[in-house]
Every structure is written in C-alpha cells, then in structure tokens.
Write a protein that holds these residues in place. Structure first.
Motif, PDB file in Angstrom:
ATOM      1  N   MET A   1       0.847  -1.171   0.000  1.00 50.62           N
ATOM      2  CA  MET A   1       0.000   0.000   0.000  1.00 50.62           C
ATOM      3  C   MET A   1       0.897   1.240   0.000  1.00 50.62           C
ATOM      4  O   MET A   1       1.675   1.433   0.926  1.00 50.62           O
ATOM      5  N   PRO A   2       0.820   2.075  -1.009  1.00 54.41           N
ATOM      6  CA  PRO A   2       1.665   3.267  -1.071  1.00 54.41           C
ATOM      7  C   PRO A   2       1.224   4.327  -0.054  1.00 54.41           C
ATOM      8  O   PRO A   2       0.065   4.360   0.375  1.00 54.41           O
ATOM      9  N   ASP A  49      -1.914   6.889   3.998  1.00 59.48           N
ATOM     10  CA  ASP A  49      -1.979   5.638   3.247  1.00 59.48           C
ATOM     11  C   ASP A  49      -3.117   5.677   2.238  1.00 59.48           C
ATOM     12  O   ASP A  49      -4.225   6.127   2.551  1.00 59.48           O
ATOM     13  N   PRO A  51      -4.734   3.215  -1.312  1.00 61.28           N
ATOM     14  CA  PRO A  51      -4.697   1.867  -1.880  1.00 61.28           C
ATOM     15  C   PRO A  51      -3.792   1.744  -3.109  1.00 61.28           C
ATOM     16  O   PRO A  51      -3.269   0.664  -3.388  1.00 61.28           O
ATOM     17  N   THR A  52      -3.617   2.852  -3.862  1.00 63.67           N
ATOM     18  CA  THR A  52      -2.813   2.800  -5.089  1.00 63.67           C
ATOM     19  C   THR A  52      -2.089   4.122  -5.303  1.00 63.67           C
ATOM     20  O   THR A  52      -2.481   5.160  -4.773  1.00 63.67           O
ATOM     21  N   ARG A  53      -1.045   4.072  -6.128  1.00 59.54           N
ATOM     22  CA  ARG A  53      -0.349   5.292  -6.532  1.00 59.54           C
ATOM     23  C   ARG A  53      -1.285   6.204  -7.317  1.00 59.54           C
ATOM     24  O   ARG A  53      -1.235   7.421  -7.180  1.00 59.54           O
ATOM     25  N   ALA A  54      -2.127   5.616  -8.143  1.00 56.46           N
ATOM     26  CA  ALA A  54      -3.064   6.411  -8.934  1.00 56.46           C
ATOM     27  C   ALA A  54      -4.002   7.210  -8.024  1.00 56.46           C
ATOM     28  O   ALA A  54      -4.340   8.362  -8.327  1.00 56.46           O
ATOM     29  N   ALA A  55      -4.413   6.632  -6.910  1.00 56.46           N
ATOM     30  CA  ALA A  55      -5.273   7.347  -5.967  1.00 56.46           C
ATOM     31  C   ALA A  55      -4.533   8.548  -5.370  1.00 56.46           C
ATOM     32  O   ALA A  55      -5.106   9.629  -5.214  1.00 56.46           O
ATOM     33  N   ASP A  84       6.738   3.564  -0.916  1.00 61.63           N
ATOM     34  CA  ASP A  84       6.174   2.227  -0.762  1.00 61.63           C
ATOM     35  C   ASP A  84       6.825   1.544   0.432  1.00 61.63           C
ATOM     36  O   ASP A  84       8.048   1.654   0.619  1.00 61.63           O
TER      37      ASP A  84
END
Length: 91
Positions: A1-2, A49, A51-55, A84
């Motif tokens: 989780m990034p 935190d 869920p994704t880099r895109a988020a 990460d």
C-alpha cells in the motif's frame, strides 16, 4: 500500500490541524485509509496511506487541495513524495 509523505512548515500548528481535519472527507473520497502526523516545532510530516499510486496522484491533482493549502498557513510550499513500504517490524 503506497503512502503519501508530506512535509511542510506551518505558522500555527493548531490552525493547520483544524484545516487538515476539515479536509478528511476529501482524503477519504480519494481512497485514503489512514494518516499519521508527526511534528518537530513548526515542521509537520504527514504520512497518508492510499490503496494505489493512482489514488495518490488523483488526490494531489484535486483542485480542492490548492484551496486547502492556501488556508493551511504553510511557511513554504510542501514537499511530497510517494513511498512504498519495504519492511515493517513491530517491537
């Protein structure tokens, strides 16, 4: 989780904290699942935190963030990094 690592200096921590708290729904709308705040004098480090880099990238591109940043009392532009996890060990 990034994790989004954000570091900035603030003029008034309590005022910054109120602005940060008021932006929680926006962080959640972008998928944020948790945050940790660290402080050393006027320097604040926030780990958020996602869920994704895109988020994270979508959150950073959200125009609402510019408005909130203007109200937060930064002494200089914030420094952000997407990191990460590599290792976590609980003692």
């Amino acid at each position: 989780m990034p994790t989004l690592l954000t570091q900035h200096d603030v003029a008034d921590f309590d005022a910054w904290r109120a602005v940060f708290a008021g932006h929680q729904d926006n962080r959640r709308a972008h998928g944020a699942t948790a945050h940790h705040i660290y402080r050393d004098g006027s320097t604040v480090v926030v780990l958020t935190d996602f869920p994704t880099r895109a988020a994270i990238e979508a959150f950073l591109a959200d125009p609402a963030l510019v408005r909130v940043s203007a109200a937060a009392g930064f002494l200089a532009p914030p420094v952000t990094r997407i990191v990460d996890p590599v290792d976590v060990e609980v003692y």
